[in-house]
Design an enzyme around this catalytic site. Structure first.
Site, PDB file in Angstrom:
ATOM      1  N   TYR A 158     -12.278   8.464 -13.544  1.00 29.21           N
ATOM      2  CA  TYR A 158     -12.232   7.327 -12.618  1.00 29.21           C
ATOM      3  C   TYR A 158     -12.956   6.123 -13.235  1.00 29.21           C
ATOM      4  O   TYR A 158     -12.409   5.024 -13.323  1.00 29.21           O
ATOM      5  CB  TYR A 158     -12.875   7.686 -11.262  1.00 29.21           C
ATOM      6  CG  TYR A 158     -13.241   6.451 -10.484  1.00 29.21           C
ATOM      7  CD1 TYR A 158     -12.259   5.704  -9.851  1.00 29.21           C
ATOM      8  CD2 TYR A 158     -14.555   5.970 -10.457  1.00 29.21           C
ATOM      9  CE1 TYR A 158     -12.580   4.517  -9.196  1.00 29.21           C
ATOM     10  CE2 TYR A 158     -14.888   4.804  -9.810  1.00 29.21           C
ATOM     11  CZ  TYR A 158     -13.899   4.079  -9.175  1.00 29.21           C
ATOM     12  OH  TYR A 158     -14.214   2.909  -8.550  1.00 29.21           O
TER      13      TYR A 158
ATOM     14  N   TYR B  25     -18.353  -3.982  -8.067  1.00 27.09           N
ATOM     15  CA  TYR B  25     -18.997  -3.634  -6.805  1.00 27.09           C
ATOM     16  C   TYR B  25     -20.139  -2.672  -7.050  1.00 27.09           C
ATOM     17  O   TYR B  25     -19.995  -1.695  -7.783  1.00 27.09           O
ATOM     18  CB  TYR B  25     -18.020  -2.916  -5.855  1.00 27.09           C
ATOM     19  CG  TYR B  25     -16.668  -3.539  -5.689  1.00 27.09           C
ATOM     20  CD1 TYR B  25     -16.488  -4.920  -5.695  1.00 27.09           C
ATOM     21  CD2 TYR B  25     -15.548  -2.737  -5.492  1.00 27.09           C
ATOM     22  CE1 TYR B  25     -15.227  -5.483  -5.522  1.00 27.09           C
ATOM     23  CE2 TYR B  25     -14.287  -3.284  -5.314  1.00 27.09           C
ATOM     24  CZ  TYR B  25     -14.134  -4.656  -5.342  1.00 27.09           C
ATOM     25  OH  TYR B  25     -12.883  -5.184  -5.168  1.00 27.09           O
ATOM     26  N   PHE B  26     -21.239  -2.881  -6.340  1.00 27.49           N
ATOM     27  CA  PHE B  26     -22.303  -1.877  -6.331  1.00 27.49           C
ATOM     28  C   PHE B  26     -21.912  -0.833  -5.266  1.00 27.49           C
ATOM     29  O   PHE B  26     -20.862  -0.234  -5.405  1.00 27.49           O
ATOM     30  CB  PHE B  26     -23.679  -2.562  -6.217  1.00 27.49           C
ATOM     31  CG  PHE B  26     -24.045  -3.108  -7.586  1.00 27.49           C
ATOM     32  CD1 PHE B  26     -23.331  -4.170  -8.143  1.00 27.49           C
ATOM     33  CD2 PHE B  26     -24.997  -2.495  -8.364  1.00 27.49           C
ATOM     34  CE1 PHE B  26     -23.582  -4.617  -9.435  1.00 27.49           C
ATOM     35  CE2 PHE B  26     -25.267  -2.934  -9.661  1.00 27.49           C
ATOM     36  CZ  PHE B  26     -24.557  -3.991 -10.192  1.00 27.49           C
ATOM     37  N   ASN B  27     -22.680  -0.575  -4.233  1.00 26.81           N
ATOM     38  CA  ASN B  27     -22.282   0.503  -3.302  1.00 26.81           C
ATOM     39  C   ASN B  27     -21.797  -0.076  -1.969  1.00 26.81           C
ATOM     40  O   ASN B  27     -22.626  -0.376  -1.101  1.00 26.81           O
ATOM     41  CB  ASN B  27     -23.459   1.454  -3.078  1.00 26.81           C
ATOM     42  CG  ASN B  27     -23.699   2.357  -4.272  1.00 26.81           C
ATOM     43  OD1 ASN B  27     -23.948   1.873  -5.370  1.00 26.81           O
ATOM     44  ND2 ASN B  27     -23.599   3.650  -4.077  1.00 26.81           N
TER      45      ASN B  27
ATOM     46  N   LYS C 126     -11.591   2.334 -14.704  1.00 20.94           N
ATOM     47  CA  LYS C 126     -12.070   0.991 -14.325  1.00 20.94           C
ATOM     48  C   LYS C 126     -12.450   0.193 -15.578  1.00 20.94           C
ATOM     49  O   LYS C 126     -12.138  -0.993 -15.684  1.00 20.94           O
ATOM     50  CB  LYS C 126     -13.259   1.103 -13.369  1.00 20.94           C
ATOM     51  CG  LYS C 126     -12.853   1.483 -11.947  1.00 20.94           C
ATOM     52  CD  LYS C 126     -12.055   0.379 -11.271  1.00 20.94           C
ATOM     53  CE  LYS C 126     -11.431   0.807  -9.975  1.00 20.94           C
ATOM     54  NZ  LYS C 126     -10.453  -0.143  -9.416  1.00 20.94           N
TER      55      LYS C 126
ATOM     56  N   GLY D  44     -24.137  13.923 -12.820  1.00 21.61           N
ATOM     57  CA  GLY D  44     -23.526  12.613 -13.054  1.00 21.61           C
ATOM     58  C   GLY D  44     -24.234  11.463 -12.355  1.00 21.61           C
ATOM     59  O   GLY D  44     -23.925  10.299 -12.614  1.00 21.61           O
TER      60      GLY D  44
ATOM     61  N   ASP E 129       0.878  -1.174   0.000  1.00 25.82           N
ATOM     62  CA  ASP E 129       0.000   0.000   0.000  1.00 25.82           C
ATOM     63  C   ASP E 129       0.913   1.220   0.000  1.00 25.82           C
ATOM     64  O   ASP E 129       1.930   1.227   0.704  1.00 25.82           O
ATOM     65  CB  ASP E 129      -0.870  -0.046   1.273  1.00 25.82           C
ATOM     66  CG  ASP E 129      -2.094   0.858   1.182  1.00 25.82           C
ATOM     67  OD1 ASP E 129      -3.211   0.336   1.354  1.00 25.82           O
ATOM     68  OD2 ASP E 129      -1.930   2.080   0.964  1.00 25.82           O
TER      69      ASP E 129
ATOM     70  N   SER F 280     -16.159  -1.892 -10.939  1.00 27.38           N
ATOM     71  CA  SER F 280     -17.196  -1.043 -10.361  1.00 27.38           C
ATOM     72  C   SER F 280     -18.472  -1.131 -11.183  1.00 27.38           C
ATOM     73  O   SER F 280     -18.428  -1.220 -12.418  1.00 27.38           O
ATOM     74  CB  SER F 280     -16.677   0.397 -10.377  1.00 27.38           C
ATOM     75  OG  SER F 280     -17.721   1.297 -10.162  1.00 27.38           O
TER      76      SER F 280
ATOM     77  N   ARG G 108     -27.446  15.779  -8.082  1.00 30.36           N
ATOM     78  CA  ARG G 108     -25.988  15.892  -8.239  1.00 30.36           C
ATOM     79  C   ARG G 108     -25.625  15.507  -9.673  1.00 30.36           C
ATOM     80  O   ARG G 108     -26.094  14.475 -10.181  1.00 30.36           O
ATOM     81  CB  ARG G 108     -25.314  14.947  -7.238  1.00 30.36           C
ATOM     82  CG  ARG G 108     -23.811  15.010  -7.226  1.00 30.36           C
ATOM     83  CD  ARG G 108     -23.249  14.210  -6.063  1.00 30.36           C
ATOM     84  NE  ARG G 108     -23.431  12.759  -6.227  1.00 30.36           N
ATOM     85  CZ  ARG G 108     -22.937  11.861  -5.407  1.00 30.36           C
ATOM     86  NH1 ARG G 108     -22.238  12.227  -4.338  1.00 30.36           N
ATOM     87  NH2 ARG G 108     -23.139  10.573  -5.607  1.00 30.36           N
TER      88      ARG G 108
HETATM   89  C1  WQD Z   1     -25.458   7.218  -3.317  1.00 27.62           C
HETATM   90  C2  WQD Z   1     -26.758   8.003  -3.430  1.00 27.62           C
HETATM   91  C3  WQD Z   1     -26.446  10.245  -4.247  1.00 27.62           C
HETATM   92  C4  WQD Z   1     -24.186  11.825  -0.895  1.00 27.62           C
HETATM   93  C5  WQD Z   1     -20.140   6.313  -6.130  1.00 27.62           C
HETATM   94  C6  WQD Z   1     -19.245   6.232  -7.351  1.00 27.62           C
HETATM   95  C7  WQD Z   1     -19.017   4.799  -7.722  1.00 27.62           C
HETATM   96  C8  WQD Z   1     -18.445   4.037  -6.554  1.00 27.62           C
HETATM   97  C9  WQD Z   1     -19.294   4.201  -5.327  1.00 27.62           C
HETATM   98  C10 WQD Z   1     -16.120   3.783  -6.032  1.00 27.62           C
HETATM   99  C11 WQD Z   1     -26.846   8.848  -4.704  1.00 27.62           C
HETATM  100  C12 WQD Z   1     -26.982  10.248  -2.825  1.00 27.62           C
HETATM  101  C13 WQD Z   1     -24.894  10.999  -1.737  1.00 27.62           C
HETATM  102  C14 WQD Z   1     -24.887  12.882  -0.239  1.00 27.62           C
HETATM  103  C15 WQD Z   1     -26.930  12.166  -1.293  1.00 27.62           C
HETATM  104  N1  WQD Z   1     -17.137   4.535  -6.286  1.00 27.62           N
HETATM  105  N2  WQD Z   1     -26.249  11.153  -1.937  1.00 27.62           N
HETATM  106  N3  WQD Z   1     -26.232  12.999  -0.462  1.00 27.62           N
HETATM  107  O1  WQD Z   1     -22.779   7.870  -6.540  1.00 27.62           O
HETATM  108  O2  WQD Z   1     -23.889   5.608  -6.298  1.00 27.62           O
HETATM  109  O3  WQD Z   1     -21.423   5.764  -6.413  1.00 27.62           O
HETATM  110  O4  WQD Z   1     -19.550   5.579  -5.073  1.00 27.62           O
HETATM  111  O5  WQD Z   1     -15.135   3.734  -5.661  1.00 27.62           O
HETATM  112  O6  WQD Z   1     -18.168   4.749  -8.808  1.00 27.62           O
HETATM  113  O7  WQD Z   1     -19.862   6.925  -8.413  1.00 27.62           O
HETATM  114  O8  WQD Z   1     -22.567   6.534  -4.369  1.00 27.62           O
HETATM  115  O9  WQD Z   1     -22.692   7.074  -1.958  1.00 27.62           O
HETATM  116  O10 WQD Z   1     -22.001   8.895  -3.586  1.00 27.62           O
HETATM  117  O11 WQD Z   1     -24.377   8.102  -3.559  1.00 27.62           O
HETATM  118  O12 WQD Z   1     -28.143  12.334  -1.449  1.00 27.62           O
HETATM  119  O13 WQD Z   1     -24.299  13.682   0.496  1.00 27.62           O
HETATM  120  O14 WQD Z   1     -26.806   8.941  -2.343  1.00 27.62           O
HETATM  121  O15 WQD Z   1     -27.013  11.282  -4.979  1.00 27.62           O
HETATM  122  O16 WQD Z   1     -28.176   8.829  -5.114  1.00 27.62           O
HETATM  123  P1  WQD Z   1     -22.755   6.519  -5.999  1.00 27.62           P
HETATM  124  P2  WQD Z   1     -22.830   7.688  -3.313  1.00 27.62           P
END
Ligand code: WQD
Length: 344
Positions: free
Chosen positions: A152, A179-181, A156, A299, A33, A127, A297
């Site tokens: 980014y 990965y999803f979230n 990937k 994107g 790392d 991702s 937001r």
């Molecule tokens: C989830 C939902 C936001 C913050 C991103 C990357 C993806 C991966 C994971 C990896 C969305 C909403 C968020 C906030 C909100 N990255 N939100 N208020 O955008 O699905 O994925 O992270 O390493 O590549 O794009 O995840 O957790 O940012 O958002 O309302 O302060 O929560 O709009 O709908 P996302 P997220």
């Protein structure tokens, strides 16, 4: 047979949880790392969880000679799990070369070293962002990839492509995991996500708001075409994710893979809206969140959740932890972090 597994980025969020699962399954994870987005204390905290402090060396995978030296010293490896990468979507738009240089060169160097040292199998971190807004939900691995919204995401997609070409040329056997979230933290509360500065992601923003580091959570968008108007994602517990890497490695080690490069979705198969996540957090922790609506937001897609059939059937893996466990563990971690767990 060697049980050594190189885990690049093994002190990071998903990497550290995978190291715990590898140790639990009898592997010997070796962490490289560069500490660009992690803390050296994490090795000791992993040791507190498993009773076995993992090997860690500060190495940047962009330094080919340093990486090659590591492979030469370690001897045969059972596998490589490659997490080390930059992952801040917004920063990648502002600094694309930084992202392409780091995320692609590290992968290329790794594949070259693997080829020179016994060709161990590879598990690559991909991702769900490769899908954009899928035409059909739940999204399967066969869905068309969308043009990435950020450097980014592009790095990937390009990473998957590099692995695919190397596999077609017979130079590597690999599994890419989309990965999803990923959310939550180890149930001990000893390791978790360390978002640098103001978090981009929903769950760290929720826990930082709850603890008082942030004043208010903004919910981005209330007019999506979803039941409550807020966007839907497939949140998956990071420990379930860690376990999937062990399963993927075992599949490759046993030669059970159906092709040189397989791809699996890692999610729970269930989508939750932003408001459902907030409610789950409040219910699981008893803490009331301060939040309000803000514009969408840029994107963001409306709804994504995974079809996990392939991972369930072929990997024999299924996510076990639900939203409540994700929230409880994320909150435990936030409280430990604020209490200075990394300074002990
Ligand atoms: C989830 C939902 C936001 C913050 C991103 C990357 C993806 C991966 C994971 C990896 C969305 C909403 C968020 C906030 C909100 N990255 N939100 N208020 O955008 O699905 O994925 O992270 O390493 O590549 O794009 O995840 O957790 O940012 O958002 O309302 O302060 O929560 O709009 O709908 P996302 P997220």
């Amino acid at each position: 047979m060697s049980k050594k597994v190189l885990v690049s980025g093994g002190l990071g969020y998903i990497g550290s949880h995978t190291v715990v699962e590898l140790q639990k399954s009898g592997f010997e994870p070796l962490i490289l790392d560069n500490l660009s987005n992690s803390s050296p204390q994490v090795a000791g905290l992993i040791g507190r969880i498993t009773g076995n402090r993992p090997f860690f060396e500060q190495t940047d995978l962009c330094d080919f000679d340093a990486l090659e030296g590591f492979f030469g010293r370690q001897g045969p490896l059972a596998g490589v799990i490659h997490f080390a990468a930059f992952k801040a979507v917004g920063e990648s738009v502002a600094k694309p070369l930084k992202y392409y240089h780091n995320n692609l060169l590290s992968l290329i160097n790794l594949l070259r070293c693997m080829g020179l040292h016994g060709s161990p199998p590879l598990v690559f971190s991909s991702s769900a962002s490769v899908y954009g807004q899928p035409a059909r939900l739940p999204v399967t691995e066969k869905a068309a990839l969308q043009p990435p919204a950020s450097p980014y995401g592009q790095s990937k997609q390009m990473g998957e492509r590099i692995v695919d070409d190397a596999a077609k040329a017979g130079q590597v056997r690999a599994i890419s995991l989309r990965y999803f979230n990923p959310v939550g933290a180890h149930e001990s509360g000893l390791i978790g996500e360390l978002p640098p500065g103001i978090p981009d992601n929903l769950v760290p923003y929720i826990t930082q708001t709850a603890i008082g580091k942030r004043e208010r959570l903004s919910v981005f968008g209330k007019d999506y075409n979803t039941p409550d108007g807020t966007a839907i994602r497939d949140y998956i517990h990071v420990s379930d994710l860690g376990r999937a890497h062990v399963t993927a490695l075992e599949r490759l080690s046993k030669g059970n893979n159906a092709s040189g490069h397989e791809i699996f979705n890692l999610g729970t198969g269930k989508g939750y809206s932003v408001l459902e996540v907030i409610t789950a957090f409040e219910k699981a922790t008893g803490v009331k969140l301060n939040w309000d609506f803000a514009p969408r937001r840029a994107g963001d897609v409306e709804s994504v959740w995974a079809d996990t059939t392939l991972a369930n059937l072929k990997l024999g893996w299924k996510a076990e932890k639900g939203l409540e466990e994700m929230m409880v563990s994320a909150w435990k971690w936030e409280k430990n972090l604020s209490a200075g767990i990394l300074d002990q």
